[in-house]
Write an enzyme that holds these catalytic residues in place. Structure first.
Site, PDB file in Angstrom:
ATOM      1  N   ARG A  77       0.856  -1.199   0.000  1.00  0.00           N
ATOM      2  CA  ARG A  77       0.000   0.000   0.000  1.00  0.00           C
ATOM      3  C   ARG A  77       0.884   1.239   0.000  1.00  0.00           C
ATOM      4  NH1 ARG A  77      -3.155   2.884   4.851  1.00  0.00           N
ATOM      5  NH2 ARG A  77      -3.932   4.580   3.551  1.00  0.00           N
ATOM      6  N   HIS A 121      -3.224  10.954   0.867  1.00  0.00           N
ATOM      7  CA  HIS A 121      -2.677  10.686   2.197  1.00  0.00           C
ATOM      8  C   HIS A 121      -1.940  11.955   2.644  1.00  0.00           C
ATOM      9  CE1 HIS A 121      -1.266   7.256   5.014  1.00  0.00           C
ATOM     10  NE2 HIS A 121      -0.902   8.389   5.587  1.00  0.00           N
ATOM     11  N   GLU A 166      -7.711   8.379   6.466  1.00  0.00           N
ATOM     12  CA  GLU A 166      -7.974   8.992   7.771  1.00  0.00           C
ATOM     13  C   GLU A 166      -8.480  10.434   7.684  1.00  0.00           C
ATOM     14  OE1 GLU A 166      -4.430   8.530  10.110  1.00  0.00           O
ATOM     15  OE2 GLU A 166      -4.539   6.358  10.109  1.00  0.00           O
ATOM     16  N   ASN A 296      -7.836   1.713   9.927  1.00  0.00           N
ATOM     17  CA  ASN A 296      -6.544   1.902  10.591  1.00  0.00           C
ATOM     18  C   ASN A 296      -6.817   1.955  12.085  1.00  0.00           C
ATOM     19  OD1 ASN A 296      -5.520   2.242   8.060  1.00  0.00           O
ATOM     20  ND2 ASN A 296      -4.888   4.370   8.321  1.00  0.00           N
ATOM     21  N   TYR A 299      -4.750   1.890  18.864  1.00  0.00           N
ATOM     22  CA  TYR A 299      -4.944   1.948  20.325  1.00  0.00           C
ATOM     23  C   TYR A 299      -6.419   2.146  20.606  1.00  0.00           C
ATOM     24  CZ  TYR A 299      -4.775   6.908  19.031  1.00  0.00           C
ATOM     25  OH  TYR A 299      -5.000   8.106  18.417  1.00  0.00           O
ATOM     26  N   GLU A 355      -3.895  -0.333   8.146  1.00  0.00           N
ATOM     27  CA  GLU A 355      -2.731   0.058   8.957  1.00  0.00           C
ATOM     28  C   GLU A 355      -2.896  -0.455  10.382  1.00  0.00           C
ATOM     29  OE1 GLU A 355      -1.686   4.215   9.330  1.00  0.00           O
ATOM     30  OE2 GLU A 355      -2.047   4.551   7.196  1.00  0.00           O
TER      31      GLU A 355
END
Ligand code: IFM
Length: 451
Positions: A77, A121, A166, A296, A299, A355
């Site tokens: 990617r 991106h 994102e 993606n 956490y 990701e």
């Protein structure tokens, strides 16, 4: 000892992005982009570095793709720098830019590696930023033209297209917290950027469908579940709900369900945030059917109510779990819950983890090796969560490690290393980290042992 298994058609890859790796910032007719401008302003990048050279991928792509082949990567990617194709963002096309990405795609094809191309991106041409960037609705037309050019030029060579990477980061970090380019501090502007980003995504998908290409198209959203720090404190519970709405539903709901989360917009109106104007047909455009959900995740959010924090009156805090060197908590069980939440909320037919990975303070030992055992442990734990989700009916069909080589990690600069390949930025020498060797074996065997 527990063995973690993946289906034979499950695809493993790595991810990366243009400004973070390419360098050649002023070569072959490329225009200035917003990260080039932003990273040269003193104080914006923690370690004072920039992406002018980065990993020099513009010149080393053949060597890097050879390494990818050696590792057995199934998907590579990467993204296109818009200003390399259109130096002014619109109008004149730069042939050298078109040629460069074509060469990368041909190299991937010749090495039997599938190509996943991200259209945007984060490296917006500066000339478009000068006209308002993502806060100007005209960008929908600019982005559509740019995307059409890529579909036309590379339609036969790309396997997976990702419209945007994102949009939460583009809008929130770029227009509200100002940590990222272009560095604004205005939440209403950020919300307008969200709407324009999503319209641009939908418009590009609509054009893509007209071409009848065989490849697949999706969008990559960064999502985390938000948990109240104190689940018995109703203020923390409400604060966590708001954080989850603004991080996940603000993007997932319009794209996958055709409407913005009303509860969130009602709350933001009370906080005097200006809600973007939604025109007839906007939501239909945004919610074009997609081939896959790109996720993606790194956490989870642990949230405390905090009256000082406008407009969400909430802040993310640490919960006490182990952390990576990006200071992000390691949360594989929460990643499993997130995958199930996406399955139940948006019901995508296919999901690709575009990701996931970890930054650690890697160093070269006396034998010349990079023994990143902490990264292997991180990957083991997250992949175990992914395989559990697959068993429980979440249609995860691919997993891409962030990232291939160490690279320019935005506001943190070159010193934060996420790669499975170590880069010595002075010599541009690559060293295959132990995590890459481990991953290579997992790809070959489609299984690994936990212990
Ligand atoms: O480096 C970034 C990438 O560009 C977008 N997702 C998160 C990564 C790690 O911070």
């Amino acid at each position: 000892m527990k063995t973690i298994k993946f289906p034979n058609n499950f695809e493993f890859g790595t991810a990366t992005a243009s400004y973070q790796i390419e360098g050649a910032a002023r070569e072959d007719g490329k225009g200035e982009d917003i990260w080039q401008r932003f990273s040269h302003i003193p104080g914006n990048i923690t370690d004072g570095t920039n992406g002018d050279t980065a990993c020099d991928f513009y010149h080393t792509y053949k060597e890097d793709i050879r390494l990818a082949k050696e590792l057995g990567l199934e998907v590579f990617r990467f993204s296109v720098n818009w200003a390399r194709i259109y130096p002014d963002g619109i109008g004149r096309i730069n042939k050298a830019g078109i040629e460069f990405y074509r060469n990368v795609l041909i190299e991937l094809k010749e090495n039997g590696i599938k190509a996943c191309m991200t259209i945007y991106h984060w490296d917006l041409p500066q000339k478009l930023q000068d006209k308002g960037g993502w806060s100007n609705r005209e960008i929908v037309g600019w982005f559509t033209e740019y995307a059409k050019t890529l579909f036309k030029e590379y339609g036969d060579l790309v396997d997976y297209w990702i419209t945007l990477n994102e949009p939460w980061c583009v809008s929130t970090l770029g227009y509200w917290t100002g940590e990222h380019a272009p560095g604004y501090h205005d939440y209403s502007m950020a919300l307008q950027a969200v709407h324009n980003l999503l319209l641009s995504h939908g418009s590009a998908v609509k054009e893509f469908r007209k071409l009848g290409l065989k490849s697949e198209i999706g969008i990559t959203l960064n999502m985390n579940l938000a948990y109240p720090l104190d689940k018995d404190d109703p203020r923390d519970v409400e604060a966590a709900k708001r954080i989850q709405l603004q991080q996940n539903n603000l993007f997932g709901d319009p794209v996958w369900k055709g409407g913005y989360p009303e509860e969130l917009f009602a709350y933001l109106k009370e906080q005097d945030v200006v809600i973007p104007e939604i025109l007839d047909g906007d939501m239909e455009l945004i919610s074009q059917p997609l081939d896959f959900f790109g996720l993606n995740t790194y956490y989870a959010e642990f949230v405390k109510a905090d009256e000082e924090q406008w407009p969400f009156h909430a802040k993310a805090v640490k919960s006490g779990k182990p952390r990576t060197d990006a200071d992000w908590e390691v949360c594989p069980d929460e990643a499993y819950e997130l995958l199930c939440w996406i399955r139940d909320t948006y019901k995508p037919a296919k999901l690709i983890i575009t990701e996931n990975g970890a930054a650690f303070n890697d160093w070269i030992d006396s034998e010349g090796k990079v023994q990143d055992t902490d990264r292997i442990e991180y990957l083991k734990q997250y992949l175990e969560a992914v395989s559990r989700a697959v068993e429980d009916g979440v249609p995860v069909m691919g997993y891409y490690v962030w990232c291939f080589t160490d690279n320019f990690e935005w506001a943190w600069g070159l010193s934060r290393r996420f790669g499975i390949i170590y880069v010595d930025y002075d010599s541009q020498k690559r060293i295959t980290k132990e995590s890459a060797k481990w991953l290579s074996k997992v790809i070959k065997e489609k299984e690994y042992n936990m212990a």
